[in-house]
Design an enzyme around this catalytic site. Sequence first.
Site, short mmCIF file in Angstrom:
data_model
loop_
_atom_site.label_atom_id
_atom_site.label_comp_id
_atom_site.label_asym_id
_atom_site.label_seq_id
_atom_site.Cartn_x
_atom_site.Cartn_y
_atom_site.Cartn_z
N LYS A 141 -9.16 -8.54 -46.94
CA LYS A 141 -7.82 -9.12 -47.14
C LYS A 141 -6.78 -8.02 -47.28
CE LYS A 141 -9.88 -13.31 -48.72
NZ LYS A 141 -10.53 -14.08 -49.77
N GLN B 72 -10.27 -14.58 -55.94
CA GLN B 72 -11.49 -14.57 -55.12
C GLN B 72 -12.61 -15.34 -55.82
OE1 GLN B 72 -11.76 -13.14 -51.90
NE2 GLN B 72 -13.65 -14.33 -51.96
N ASP C 165 -4.11 -20.04 -50.62
CA ASP C 165 -5.47 -20.46 -50.24
C ASP C 165 -5.50 -21.94 -49.89
OD1 ASP C 165 -7.60 -18.79 -49.96
OD2 ASP C 165 -8.05 -18.65 -52.11
#
Length: 285
Positions: free
Chosen positions: A53, A97, A120
């Site tokens: 990322k 995460q 997300d």
Amino acid sequence: MYLIIDGKKLAASMREDIAARAASAAEKNGRRPCLAVIKVGSDPASQTYVKNKEKACAACSIESLKYELPETTSEDELLALIASLNGDSRVDGILCQLPLPKHIDEGRITDAISPEKDVDGFSPVSLGKLLSGKDSFLPCTPAGIIKLLKSAATPIAGKHCVIIGRSSIVGKPSALLMLRENATVTVCHSRTEHLADEVRRADIVIAAVGKAKFVTADMIKDGATVIDVGINRDESGRLCGDVDFENVAPKCRAITPVPGGVGPMTVTMLMENTLKAFEMHCKKQ
Ligand code: NDP
């Protein structure tokens, strides 16, 4: 001859486009889009995902802030960090995460991220908007799947799509996006009876099971398009998907490989969502 849908190539060209849009938006607004990535503990797979990322941010002219917290971090400490990032006007997107250590309730954490920064697309607000057809941050993997199918000129409207897996991050939102594209959708899971028969009827198969070589050639209709979401290791420790690629591919019209299919697109859609969050924040200021 089947087409291999090249997610790496598509992701690279999308990242160039995002970088150009991010640079011109930064010039206009006096700052770059910014993504905050939080990792708790030292899970090696999470380490790799966070690194990917960061790399994608650099390629897309997006600033990235990394918060690496120890395994012993409490839920309250993590919630406090998220609250401070929610209130920080320089931060456009927040990503925590997964998986988190067992003592932290993942649901509470995703719920705590401001819907305006939920790049997300996992929050109840984003998922609710998706369900009701409103504009929202789309969950990255399902959004990437649609881009992959379109890049391969796959007919979707009116076609039968079978999704194997019903998780909230892949299976269920993929079903909603395929419905939005006017596919007829069947969602299979571990309690589905006659799963192979269901999959055999599919024009499009989306496999999100998490089991190496779960989808075999006898389950695939000739000419189907297969999207392999799985990330597994085979008997020799090599990265592989949920689909027995070698034997399934010759029956397909088109198929994604693992690696190099869905994975790069998931990260790219995260970049797209971060740029979208930035544009929304700049409009408000
Ligand atoms: P989950 O473990 O949350 O969900 C797996 C799903 O598969 C469940 O719905 C489960 O059914 C179903 N399932 C398990 N066993 C069977 C079976 N024998 N028959 C039919 N269905 C079964 O996984 P995720 O959705 O999070 O991820 C799936 C895979 O995709 C993983 O390999 C993951 O690593 C990968 N992944 C890849 C991404 C990428 O960017 N490439 C992004 C996200 C995930 P039930 O609900 O009944 O338990």
